[in-house]
Scaffold this motif. Structure first.
Motif, PDB file in Angstrom:
ATOM      1  N   PHE A 137      66.154  25.920  80.669  1.00 25.67           N
ATOM      2  CA  PHE A 137      67.064  25.337  79.682  1.00 25.67           C
ATOM      3  C   PHE A 137      68.512  25.631  80.080  1.00 25.67           C
ATOM      4  O   PHE A 137      69.386  24.756  79.997  1.00 25.67           O
ATOM      5  CB  PHE A 137      66.756  25.926  78.292  1.00 25.67           C
ATOM      6  N   THR A 141      71.530  22.866  80.767  1.00 26.19           N
ATOM      7  CA  THR A 141      72.781  22.824  79.986  1.00 26.19           C
ATOM      8  C   THR A 141      73.991  23.125  80.874  1.00 26.19           C
ATOM      9  O   THR A 141      75.060  22.529  80.687  1.00 26.19           O
ATOM     10  CB  THR A 141      72.740  23.814  78.811  1.00 26.19           C
ATOM     11  N   TYR A 157      70.783  16.844  81.979  1.00 24.19           N
ATOM     12  CA  TYR A 157      69.928  18.006  81.688  1.00 24.19           C
ATOM     13  C   TYR A 157      68.727  18.042  82.641  1.00 24.19           C
ATOM     14  O   TYR A 157      68.442  19.053  83.279  1.00 24.19           O
ATOM     15  CB  TYR A 157      69.461  17.955  80.228  1.00 24.19           C
ATOM     16  N   LYS A 382      76.857  23.615  71.087  1.00 23.44           N
ATOM     17  CA  LYS A 382      75.890  24.468  71.788  1.00 23.44           C
ATOM     18  C   LYS A 382      76.611  25.739  72.241  1.00 23.44           C
ATOM     19  O   LYS A 382      77.316  25.727  73.263  1.00 23.44           O
ATOM     20  CB  LYS A 382      75.306  23.732  73.008  1.00 23.44           C
ATOM     21  N   PRO A 467      64.146  20.071  75.065  1.00 26.99           N
ATOM     22  CA  PRO A 467      64.929  19.174  74.209  1.00 26.99           C
ATOM     23  C   PRO A 467      64.088  18.069  73.573  1.00 26.99           C
ATOM     24  O   PRO A 467      64.417  17.580  72.506  1.00 26.99           O
ATOM     25  CB  PRO A 467      65.973  18.581  75.178  1.00 26.99           C
ATOM     26  N   LYS A 468      62.997  17.708  74.240  1.00 25.86           N
ATOM     27  CA  LYS A 468      62.149  16.637  73.686  1.00 25.86           C
ATOM     28  C   LYS A 468      61.558  17.036  72.338  1.00 25.86           C
ATOM     29  O   LYS A 468      61.328  16.216  71.457  1.00 25.86           O
ATOM     30  CB  LYS A 468      61.032  16.299  74.672  1.00 25.86           C
ATOM     31  N   ASP A 472      66.157  22.923  71.055  1.00 25.64           N
ATOM     32  CA  ASP A 472      67.561  23.271  71.304  1.00 25.64           C
ATOM     33  C   ASP A 472      68.407  23.127  70.041  1.00 25.64           C
ATOM     34  O   ASP A 472      69.487  23.687  69.947  1.00 25.64           O
ATOM     35  CB  ASP A 472      68.151  22.416  72.443  1.00 25.64           C
ATOM     36  N   GLN A 473      67.903  22.395  69.072  1.00 22.62           N
ATOM     37  CA  GLN A 473      68.639  22.244  67.813  1.00 22.62           C
ATOM     38  C   GLN A 473      68.103  23.173  66.727  1.00 22.62           C
ATOM     39  O   GLN A 473      68.745  23.374  65.706  1.00 22.62           O
ATOM     40  CB  GLN A 473      68.554  20.781  67.332  1.00 22.62           C
TER      41      GLN A 473
END
Lengths: 610, 119
Positions: A137, A141, A157, A382, A467-468, A472-473
């Protein structure tokens, strides 16, 4: 496009590859490939262990966690460093004296069964995968900030993840442990100086630690998140308020107008960055200030996180493997002392960079400056992007390049160690012991290299999946968070077995096997429950809700693993027949006295020709 | 590792490396002394380390009162002073463990010599 920064990163990559090719001629045997021939001196080994240990979580994640969460983020740094005390006090010299290749070898040698070796191999692979994911990750990023565009039709990414995986797989396959060790030494010192340079630039630009801390603590912490229009306009059933209501109170009129415009478009896939208020999870009646605890962790998690970090280090297979490369038990202790000096100084600097980022980035954007990373209200959406962004603001492309190279160095050095650990688990612990014990030396090394490639591919797929699935959120400082999960798995699976195996003669094979199984499975189950709860799949009620709310499971799972070992061993009572011999291997000193008498404890040349 | 000679077929197991022998008696002595040293240091380490979150939860003066600019005692200790504590502990432990190794090594040789004379 940051041309100078990219040139510096490419330079680092080429140097890394050159070192691996140079090391190739010294990697002929499995001892060379997995253990660098057991000839790594204390200072070199300490630098390599530090490089192994300081990952993207330390270089990008700690500063990001401090930037996002204040004091709760600083704990990552202190806890990561504190973990080595457990290693030096309870594990380092005993593990080295036992003198094997891997943690699974120790389990087999201590308890004498294939079952315990295989469950340890499984735990090594799972812990390593948990540790690999945040490195991947971080690669994605950092690439997004540094390069800002993708290659071969991939998004930025994905390009970062794929390129880092390819480079790492190449250099570990070519260089083995010697190449990896040499690279880790170089990479550690690069990232150490990169962090120092950022802090020097911050002080040079008028940063004052106590004043900046006072300034950051004047008002409550502001959170940043990227939400869809639907998420922004859905009211909380308890309060009746929507995130959009909360954002309106925090954001400037100009910034909020942009959010309202984006909500009006109502694109179901578009993520809209917003600034939201924060709650103090520890002292619920107090505002959440930067210098106070509680932004991320309630009372339970304050303890659980500390335990996860200090116990987890002793459960990281790629770090434990490094202790076998020491020439003696005393050298293992000396290495650990130097590690504490190296990483301690680094961890003093990282929170300074995180705090400096808060002030400098806000000031820069308020002054009309623009940054590559997405921001809202002068804050990064982020937080893990604080290091390259701060480097760019303080020192332009040159400093950003040094920082970006430092970030890649951190990822490379840790991924290198993890790939070696995974390769030794599959190649040494499974292939050499069970599948083809009579394999030639060349074939064993080949299988080790093939294992590296397979594991690198698996890690890449996990990195692409993050991220899929929206992870990450779901967490404000994901890199540091994910690394702490790896610590939790290692602390729960290995540390009870290592501590009892080394310090309690009465530990039996059934006890150890049960303890590893219970510690490993319970830690992973609670982590997944937490992830599912953060993603909204699991509710906050009932027993699942309770366990899902545990950010770090160690406070439950470590004692659970330990108690399982003790209870099952007491009930079982069947000690290995050669338990006295095993005990002498762990705690005996005849070999070291012999080596000292004849000067054999001195480090030879790691790169001497045989 | 040297080439050890193991003798596990008799009541008193032993491992020999060159002129030096480990017997279960000498190793138990080493084990007990090292356990005492490691667990004493371990108790101090965990007491101090866990006192920090405990203070963060229950001692308001620790986590909320600025003592130097924006530094609370909590922030100052976690971000700076804790490392000096770790360095001091690791240095002191390593020195004591090295000394213990030497002392116990000599004692182990004495035990071996004594057992050899008695045999």
């Amino acid at each position: 496009m940051n041309t100078i920064a990219i040139i510096l990163v490419v330079g680092l990559i080429l140097f890394t590859i050159a070192l691996s090719i140079f090391s190739r001629r010294f990697t002929r045997t499995t001892a060379d490939f997995y253990l660098a021939g057991r000839k790594v001196g204390s200072f070199s080994n300490a630098s390599a262990i530090s490089g192994d240990y300081l990952s993207a979580a330390s270089f990008l994640g700690v500063a990001g966690a401090v930037y996002a969460s204040g004091l709760d983020g600083v704990w990552y740094a202190a806890g990561f460093a504190g973990g080595f005390m457990v290693v030096v006090l309870f594990i380092a010299s005993a593990l080295r004296r036992f003198g094997e290749y891997t943690v699974a070898d120790f389990a087999f040698g201590r308890f004498g069964s294939n079952r315990v070796r295989l469950i340890t191999v499984l735990a090594v692979l799972l812990t390593s995968l948990f540790y690999m994911a945040p490195q991947m990750f971080g690669a994605g990023t950092t690439w997004a900030v540094l390069v800002g565009r993708g290659i071969f039709g991939m998004d930025p990414y994905t390009s970062g993840v794929v390129v880092v995986t390819a480079i790492m797989a190449f250099y570990v396959v070519v260089g083995g442990m010697k190449g990896t060790t040499l690279n880790q030494i170089f990479q550690f010192w690069w990232l150490w100086f990169a962090m120092l340079l950022v802090v020097i630039f911050a002080f040079g630009n008028g940063f004052s630690y106590p004043k900046a801390l006072a300034e950051a603590s004047k008002a409550p912490i502001v959170n940043t998140k990227a939400l869809t229009a639907k998420e922004l306009t859905t009211a909380d059933p308890k309060t009746g308020k929507t995130p959009l209501d909360s954002a309106e109170k925090i954001m400037t009129a100009e910034e909020f107008a942009k959010v309202e415009a984006a909500v009006a478009v109502n694109d179901p896939k578009a993520k809209i960055p917003v600034a939201l208020g924060s709650k103090n999870k520890l002292h619920t009646l107090r505002d959440q200030l930067f210098a106070e605890p509680g932004h991320r962790y309630n009372a339970f998690d304050q303890f659980s996180m500390v335990l996860a970090l200090v116990l987890g280090t002793a459960g990281l297979p790629h770090i434990l493997n490094r202790y076998y490369t020491n020439p003696s038990g005393a050298a293992a202790r000396r290495s650990t002392f130097w590690v504490l000096i190296f990483i301690g100084t680094f961890y003093i600097l990282a929170p300074i960079a995180g705090l400096a980022g808060l002030g400098f980035i806000k000031e820069y954007i308020a002054g009309g400056g623009t940054v590559a990373a997405t921001t809202v209200n002068g804050l990064l959406v982020k937080p893990d992007q604080v290091m390259p962004t701060l480097g760019s603001i303080l020192g332009g492309q040159w400093l950003m390049g040094v920082v970006a190279a430092g970030a890649f160095a951190a990822m490379f050095s840790t991924i290198g160690g993890l790939l070696i650990a995974a390769a030794s688990a599959v190649g040494h612990d499974v292939y050499e012991k069970y599948i083809n014990p009579n394999a030639t030396e060349a074939k064993r090394v080949f299988v080790g290299k093939a294992s590296v490639l397979a594991f690198a591919l698996l890690a890449m797929l996990i990195g692409l999946a993050i991220p899929k699935y929206g992870l990450d959120q779901a967490y404000p400082a994901l890199i540091a968070m994910m690394v702490t999960w790896a610590f939790s798995v290692g602390a729960s699976a290995f540390v009870p077995m290592l501590l009892t195996g080394i310090w309690w003669k009465g530990t039996t094979e059934r006890g150890a096997t049960a303890g590893i199984t219970v510690g490993l499975s319970s830690a992973i189950a609670i982590i997944f429950l937490n992830i599912l709860q953060q993603l909204g799949t699991v509710g906050k009620e009932g027993i699942l809700g309770f366990f899902g709310a545990l950010t770090f499971p160690v406070l439950f799972t470590f004692p659970l693993g330990l108690l399982t070992i003790i209870i099952v061993s007491k009930i079982d009572g069947q000690l290995p027949k050669n338990v006295d011999e095993i005990w002498m291997r762990i705690h005996g000193t005849a070999n070291e006295r012999h080596e000292k008498q004849h000067g054999l404890d001195k480090v030879g040349g790691m790169f001497a020709k045989k | 590792m040297g080439d050890p000679t193991m003798n596990t077929g008799v009541a008193n197991a032993s491992i020999q490396h060159g002129d030096h022998t480990d017997t279960i008696e000498s190793v138990d002595m080493v084990f007990r002394a090292q356990r005492k040293l490691s667990f004493t240091y371990g108790a101090v380490f965990f007491a101090v380390t866990l006192a920090i979150p405990a203070s963060s939860v229950w001692w308001e003066g620790w986590y909320s009162v600025p003592i130097w600019g924006g530094f609370t005692a909590n922030y100052l200790f976690v971000s700076l002073l804790y490392y000096f504590f770790l360095w001091g502990m690791a240095w002191s432990y390593s020195k004591q463990a090295d000394k213990l190794d030497m002392r116990l090594g000599d004692m182990a040789d004495e035990i071996t010599a004594r057992d050899g004379e008695g045999a």
